[in-house]
Design an enzyme around this catalytic site. Structure first.
Site, PDB file in Angstrom:
ATOM      1  N   GLY A 173      -5.616  53.666 -18.966  1.00  0.00           N
ATOM      2  CA  GLY A 173      -7.105  54.620 -18.808  1.00  0.00           C
ATOM      3  C   GLY A 173      -6.630  55.781 -18.165  1.00  0.00           C
ATOM      4  O   GLY A 173      -5.180  56.188 -18.227  1.00  0.00           O
ATOM      5  N   LEU A 174      -7.380  56.495 -17.609  1.00  0.00           N
ATOM      6  CA  LEU A 174      -7.284  57.756 -16.611  1.00  0.00           C
ATOM      7  C   LEU A 174      -6.552  57.283 -15.383  1.00  0.00           C
ATOM      8  O   LEU A 174      -7.210  57.869 -14.243  1.00  0.00           O
ATOM      9  CB  LEU A 174      -8.549  58.702 -16.731  1.00  0.00           C
ATOM     10  CG  LEU A 174      -8.756  59.380 -17.813  1.00  0.00           C
ATOM     11  CD1 LEU A 174     -10.251  60.086 -17.590  1.00  0.00           C
ATOM     12  CD2 LEU A 174      -7.872  60.107 -18.475  1.00  0.00           C
ATOM     13  N   HIS A 175      -5.585  56.912 -15.451  1.00  0.00           N
ATOM     14  CA  HIS A 175      -4.796  56.558 -14.165  1.00  0.00           C
ATOM     15  C   HIS A 175      -3.925  57.762 -14.007  1.00  0.00           C
ATOM     16  O   HIS A 175      -4.090  58.571 -14.483  1.00  0.00           O
ATOM     17  CB  HIS A 175      -4.126  55.301 -14.452  1.00  0.00           C
ATOM     18  CG  HIS A 175      -3.613  54.641 -13.171  1.00  0.00           C
ATOM     19  ND1 HIS A 175      -4.190  54.531 -12.056  1.00  0.00           N
ATOM     20  CD2 HIS A 175      -2.188  54.466 -12.581  1.00  0.00           C
ATOM     21  CE1 HIS A 175      -3.429  53.976 -10.983  1.00  0.00           C
ATOM     22  NE2 HIS A 175      -2.161  54.039 -11.618  1.00  0.00           N
ATOM     23  N   ALA A 176      -3.187  57.902 -12.756  1.00  0.00           N
ATOM     24  CA  ALA A 176      -2.416  58.865 -12.276  1.00  0.00           C
ATOM     25  C   ALA A 176      -1.928  59.818 -13.425  1.00  0.00           C
ATOM     26  O   ALA A 176      -2.290  60.686 -13.504  1.00  0.00           O
ATOM     27  CB  ALA A 176      -1.532  58.379 -11.315  1.00  0.00           C
ATOM     28  N   ALA A 186      -4.153  61.076 -16.080  1.00  0.00           N
ATOM     29  CA  ALA A 186      -5.169  62.118 -15.433  1.00  0.00           C
ATOM     30  C   ALA A 186      -4.586  63.177 -15.319  1.00  0.00           C
ATOM     31  O   ALA A 186      -5.044  64.353 -15.366  1.00  0.00           O
ATOM     32  CB  ALA A 186      -5.867  61.497 -14.305  1.00  0.00           C
TER      33      ALA A 186
END
Lengths: 207, 237
Positions: free
Chosen positions: B163-166, B169
Site C-alpha cells: 500500500g502507501l507504505h514508506a 509514499a
C-alpha cells in the site's frame, strides 16, 4: 590588581585542576539526574585547554579566553561544551584586545558570559541549570566593581555557591534532567556545581 | 544537486541508522551522519563539534544544508556550527522530530525543494498526524490554481503489496512534487497532501484500499496520469 594574560592562563590551569579533583563528584551528580558524562566531559575539555595554552601562550586575556572557548567547544562533547564554550567566547569578545582587565570589565565579562549561556541553552533562572549559579554571581560581581578583581571574583564565587546549593529542591526544566520531572528535585544540579567550581578556580589565585 | 542533510546525534549508530533510513527514500540527497564523540578512550556518546562542521561541508552541494538533532546538546552543537560558518555555507537547524523530520526533509530535498521548503517539511513533521495529513507548508500562488481551471479527480485501487507504505509514499510524493499541481489524496475519512510523504503514510492505505486523488493546477492531468502509472506498475515493487 587588574587581571593580566598570565592571571587568565593561571586561572584556566586552576580550572583544569579543580575539575580534575571533582571529576568523580560531577560524574556522580550527573548520574543521579542526567547522563553521567558531565565530569568526564569537562575534565577532558579543561585538560585540552591546558595542553592548548602549553603549546601556545596567548598574548592577551581575550586570546586566552578565546582559546579556552574553541578548545571546550571541540573537546567537551556534552552540553557543557557549547554552553561553556559560548560563555568563554562571549567573554573573549567583550574583552577585545585589552591587555588587563579591571573590576568593572570583569563584571561585564561575567554578564556577557551568562548572556551567552542563556542564549545558547535557552534556560532561565530557576530551571535547575548552570544559570542558577551564574546569575547570582553576575549580580554579586556587578555590585563589587569598586574593589580589586580578586575580591570581586571571590564575591562572585560565593554567590555562585549559594546559587548552586539552591538548585537542590528545584525541578529541572532544561537538559537531560528535565525528562525526570519531579524526580529531579532533591539533587544538586551538576552544571550549577561545575559553574561554582570554575568561578571558585578563577577567584582562587587572583589578587 | 539537492539540499543536503546533516544528522547530529549523541550516538554514531543512531545517526548512521537514520541516514540509511532517510536515504532509502532519497537516493540523490547527501545525508551525512554526525553522531557520537571519539576521544582517547575510543568512540562514545556525545556530540562532536568538529565532526558536525565537517559534515556540513560534505553535505553541501551548493544548495544549502539542513541540520537535524536528537537531544538538547546536539541542538546547541548544531547551532554553534551553523553560527561559526558565518555564511560560508547556507545552513539551518531544523526544530523537528529527529526521525520523522529527517525522512520528511530527505524526501523534500529529493524532489528538488529549496532549503526553506526542506526545513518547512521537516518542521511540519512536528505537528503530528493531524496537520501532517491536513495543510501542507507549501504556499503556491493562489492565482495559478484558479487560472488553470477545474479540479480533476481519479480513483485508484492499490494493488501493490504494502500500500502507501514508506517507499511507495515517497515515490508518490516525489512524482507529485515536481509538477505544477496541487494534489490531494483521500482514503476513507482521511485526507493527505500529495507531496507530503508522512501525510500519505498516515492515510493507512493498504493493499486493496481505494484512494481518491484530486489535482488542480497546470499539470493536474499529468499528475493524475503519472500517479495512475505508478499504481498500475505497483509502485515498481
Amino acid at each position: 590588581m587588574a587581571c593580566t594574560t598570565e592571571d587568565v592562563v593561571a586561572a584556566l590551569r586552576r580550572c583544569a585542576e579543580v575539575i580534575s579533583e571533582h571529576r568523580d563528584e560531577l560524574v556522580e551528580l550527573d548520574r543521579e539526574i542526567g547522563d553521567a558524562d558531565h565530569g568526564e566531559n569537562l575534565n577532558r575539555g579543561f585538560a585540552a585547554v591546558v595542553s592548548a595554552v602549553d603549546s601556545t601562550m596567548p598574548e592577551t586575556p581575550g586570546a586566552a579566553l578565546k582559546l579556552a572557548a574553541t578548545t571546550l567547544i571541540s573537546k567537551v562533547g556534552g552540553a557543557a561544551g557549547p554552553l561553556y564554550g559560548t560563555a568563554f567566547l562571549r567573554a573573549a569578545t567583550t574583552v577585545g584586545d585589552a591587555a588587563e582587565l579591571d573590576a568593572p570589565m570583569v563584571a561585564k565579562v561575567l554578564r556577557a558570559a551568562m548572556d551567552g549561556v542563556v542564549a545558547r541553552g535557552k534556560a532561565e533562572q530557576g530551571d535547575k541549570t548552570m544559570v542558577d549559579a551564574l546569575h547570582p554571581a553576575v549580580l554579586a560581581a556587578e555590585s563589587a566593581t569598586e574593589v580589586p578583581v580578586g575580591e570581586l571574583l571571590k564575591a562572585a564565587a560565593t554567590a555562585a555557591s549559594e546559587g548552586a546549593a539552591a538548585t537542590v529542591p528545584l525541578v529541572a526544566r532544561k537538559g537531560r534532567a528535565s525528562y525526570l520531572g519531579e524526580r529531579s528535585a532533591g539533587h544538586l544540579d551538576p552544571g550549577a556545581r561545575s559553574t561554582e567550581l570554575l568561578l571558585g578556580a578563577f577567584a582562587g589565585g587572583q589578587r | 544537486m539537492t539540499v543536503g542533510i546533516v544528522l547530529v546525534s549523541h550516538s554514531a549508530a543512531l545517526a548512521e541508522g537514520l541516514a540509511e533510513l532517510a536515504g532509502q527514500m532519497a537516493p540523490d540527497v547527501r545525508i551525512v551522519p554526525a553522531g557520537g564523540l571519539v576521544d582517547e578512550q575510543g568512540a562514545g556518546l556525545g556530540t562532536d563539534y568538529d565532526a558536525v562542521c565537517a559534515a556540513v561541508a560534505r553535505a553541501d552541494s551548493g544548495e544549502g544544508v539542513l541540520l537535524l538533532y536528537d537531544l538538547g546538546s546536539a541542538r546547541m552543537t548544531a547551532e554553534l556550527a551553523v553560527e561559526s560558518l558565518a555564511g560560508a555555507q547556507r545552513a539551518f537547524v531544523a526544530d523537528a522530530p529527529f526521525v520523522e523530520g529527517a525522512v520528511a526533509a530527505a524526501v523534500a530535498a529529493q524532489s528538488g525543494a529549496e532549503l526553506a521548503r526542506v526545513a518547512t517539511a521537516a518542521a511540519a513533521a512536528n505537528a503530528g498526524e493531524e496537520s501532517a495529513a491536513g495543510e501542507e507548508p507549501a504556499e503556491r500562488e493562489p492565482g495559478a490554481e484558479r487560472a488553470s481551471g477545474a479540479v480533476r479527480r481519479a480513483e485508484f485501487v492499490l494493488t501493490n503489496e504494502v500500500g502507501l507504505h514508506a517507499r511507495p509514499a515517497a515515490l508518490f510524493a516525489r512524482t507529485v512534487a515536481g509538477l505544477a499541481a496541487e494534489v490531494e489524496v483521500v482514503c476513507g475519512d482521511q485526507r493527505a497532501a500529495g507531496d507530503s510523504v508522512l501525510a500519505l503514510m498516515a492515510l493507512g492505505a493498504v493493499k486493496g484500499s481505494r484512494i481518491e486523488v484530486s489535482a488542480s493546477g497546470a499539470d493536474a492531468a499529468e499528475a493524475l496520469r503519472r500517479i495512475g502509472d505508478l499504481v498500475d506498475r505497483d509502485f515498481a515493487e
